[in-house]
Write a protein that holds these residues in place. Structure first.
Motif, PDB file in Angstrom:
ATOM      1  N   SER A 405       5.401  12.134   2.992  1.00 28.26           N
ATOM      2  CA  SER A 405       4.559  11.104   3.334  1.00 28.26           C
ATOM      3  C   SER A 405       5.550  10.051   4.434  1.00 28.26           C
ATOM      4  N   THR A 406       5.049   9.491   5.483  1.00 28.12           N
ATOM      5  CA  THR A 406       5.711   8.776   6.305  1.00 28.12           C
ATOM      6  C   THR A 406       5.768   7.192   6.064  1.00 28.12           C
ATOM      7  N   PHE A 407       4.778   6.781   5.053  1.00 28.94           N
ATOM      8  CA  PHE A 407       4.868   5.443   4.595  1.00 28.94           C
ATOM      9  C   PHE A 407       5.884   4.865   3.682  1.00 28.94           C
ATOM     10  N   PRO A 409       7.385   1.562   2.249  1.00 21.10           N
ATOM     11  CA  PRO A 409       7.038  -0.020   2.084  1.00 21.10           C
ATOM     12  C   PRO A 409       8.428  -0.695   2.135  1.00 21.10           C
ATOM     13  N   ASN A 448       1.036  -5.772   3.194  1.00 21.00           N
ATOM     14  CA  ASN A 448       2.127  -4.743   3.222  1.00 21.00           C
ATOM     15  C   ASN A 448       3.381  -5.718   3.653  1.00 21.00           C
TER      16      ASN A 448
END
Length: 515
Positions: A405-407, A409, A448
């Protein structure tokens, strides 16, 4: 954004390096395990601040049944009796295990363990180390043991940011180090991240204890229980320092009394007095402060000049505040201290997400119910670590190749929401304040930004507090001031993935789960 994938051979990952994480790693030996610490070992763990000890029935007149009864009474009808019974029976052996790991507990000259008394305990059963430095001694000894255990790989200054889930199970931990983003493929992860005190303005917890593990579990779709129950310690040193230094309950166990600025002892008519359950004492202190008075803990008569010998760490922080507890009463006020709720787990520490366990304060085992009995928290963390380790070791660790995953937080920062949380979720609550809290927290949680994950955790707690329309244990509502045994014999759980829930303006589906 690219991710650096680290092949750890399918080893389980423990997230958090307080007593729960360290003990789980040690109990897993000789099985390989990876321990993540978001700072150098021992520098930010809440355990190191613990002045209280570990509760275990070790005295001649004491026994597990007495410890069981005291725990159930403090939990105000919400403890899981079977789990508590299992815990109190295992507690004495856990003390021995800690000594085997090098923990030096306080003893009398004849070698007997020195047992202290704390609120709502019927017997002296609190084991301490270094007087009021139990947590520091635990961390010292366990870190030393971890450092020399070859099967434990410690990754310091590495912070987990998301649990990667596929088909309802853990497949990786997405983390951030000083050099960038890393992915640690694993089918087994243990949350041992501590509590939520850092969400509040007044707390005894490190500022980083802001429910990070609960946020990780929420985005993974885990189930939670008893989130509404937040324990406030009645006697934190009243001053500007944060986290607030704790004035241990053991001081009251030695005979110290609570007085106002006129020297009046205001708990003399309360059953149990200064050693009544923590929620009772905290509300009494809060009310006195709300009425415009100051509150002090007076140890001059019971300890006097012996205070520094018995409680050296507390004496030091008092002196830094220009208070000499041998001749001065100590100014105190309540502060957020411990979270009874958390990730709902079974008797092996397994969550509702395949491959995810939780241990310590981040977990809700059913031991504490609505109000934790003093010094049961460290005992729970030490005992349940062995249960979790046994379960993890017995679980398959088959590996698969996955796409990262590239997300990633932002690092959690609760500073902007602390005033909201402190107002809505304090010692005394009401529906209007809780609804205002939800309204203020929801857009932050749905965003976010750095405060989004802490806001999500606070939002879930506020939703649970709204749902419990009664007063029980540490949860007190002025609009529902009575305990409603008929309507609420159960613990309340939150279920479901938080992503969609927050987008819909609802922090999980609230259901009743009979216990």
């Amino acid at each position: 954004m690219s991710c650096d994938i680290h092949d750890i051979g399918g080893a389980p990952i423990i997230i958090g390096a307080g007593v729960a994480g360290l003990m789980t790693a040690l109990h897993l030996a000789p099985h390989p395990v990876v321990l993540l610490s978001n700072a150098p070992l021992g520098t930010e763990a809440c355990t190191a601040l613990a002045q209280g000890g570990l509760a275990a029935s070790l005295g001649g007149e004491d026994g597990p049944e007495f410890h069981l009864c005291d725990t159930l009474a403090a939990g105000d009808g919400l403890c899981d009796e079977a789990t508590v019974r299992r815990l109190v029976r295992a507690a004495p052996k856990a003390i021995k295990a800690l000594e085997d790991f090098g923990v030096a507990f306080d003893r009398y000259f004849d070698g007997r363990l020195r047992l202290g008394l704390e609120a709502a305990h019927s017997h002296r059963r609190i084991v301490h180390a270094g007087g009021d430095a139990t947590g520091r001694e635990l961390i010292r000894a366990l870190i030393a043991e971890v450092r020399c255990t070859a099967s434990i790989t410690v990754l310091e200054n590495v912070e987990a940011r998301r649990l990667v889930v596929e088909d309802g199970g853990i497949i990786a931990v997405l983390a951030v180090s000083r050099t960038g983003t890393i992915v640690l493929p694993t089918r087994r992860a243990v949350l041992a991240t501590g509590g939520i005190g850092g969400l509040f303005c007044d707390t005894t917890n490190p500022p980083g204890s802001c429910g990070h593990g609960l946020a990780l579990a929420a985005w993974a779709g885990a189930e939670f229980a008893n989130l509404e129950f937040v324990q406030f310690h009645p006697t934190a040193l009243d001053g500007p320092r944060r986290p607030m230094p704790l004035v241990s309950e053991a001081v009251r166990g030695e005979g110290a009394v609570l007085i106002d600025e006129a020297g009046e002892r205001f708990l003399s008519e309360t059953p149990g007095g200064e050693l009544a359950p923590r929620d009772v004492v905290a509300r009494a202190v809060w009310q006195k402060l709300a009425d415009g008075h100051r509150v002090f803990l007076d140890a001059r008569q019971c300890l006097g000049s012996r205070f520094s010998d018995r409680f050296p760490a507390i004496a030091n922080v008092c002196r830094e505040a220009d208070v000499d507890p041998s001749v001065d009463p100590i100014p105190v006020r309540p502060a957020a201290h411990y979270h009874m709720g958390g990730v709902a787990v079974d008797g092996a520490g397994r969550s509702s997400v395949e491959g995810l366990w939780a241990c310590g304060e981040v977990a809700c085992t059913g031991v504490h119910g609505a109000n934790r009995l003093a010094s049961n928290s460290l005992t729970e963390a030490v005992v349940t670590a062995s249960w979790v380790a046994e379960s993890v070791a017995g679980t398959s660790h088959a590996r698969r190749r996955r796409v990262c995953s590239t997300f990633v937080p932002a690092r959690p920062d609760p500073s902007c929401i602390r005033p909201v949380v402190s107002t809505a979720l304090g010692i005394i609550r009401d529906g209007d304040a809780l609804r205002n809290g939800v309204a203020n927290l929801l857009p932050i949680a749905a965003g976010n930004v750095a405060a989004s994950d802490p806001a999500l955790v606070a939002l879930m707690i506020a939703m649970a507090a709204l749902r419990r329309q009664e007063s029980r244990g540490s949860h007190f509502r002025t609009d529902f001031p009575r305990r409603d045994a008929q309507a609420f014999p159960a613990r309340l759980t939150l279920r479901g993935a938080m992503q969609g829930a927050v987008a819909l303006g609802w922090a999980g589906t609230v259901t009743e789960h009979r216990t």
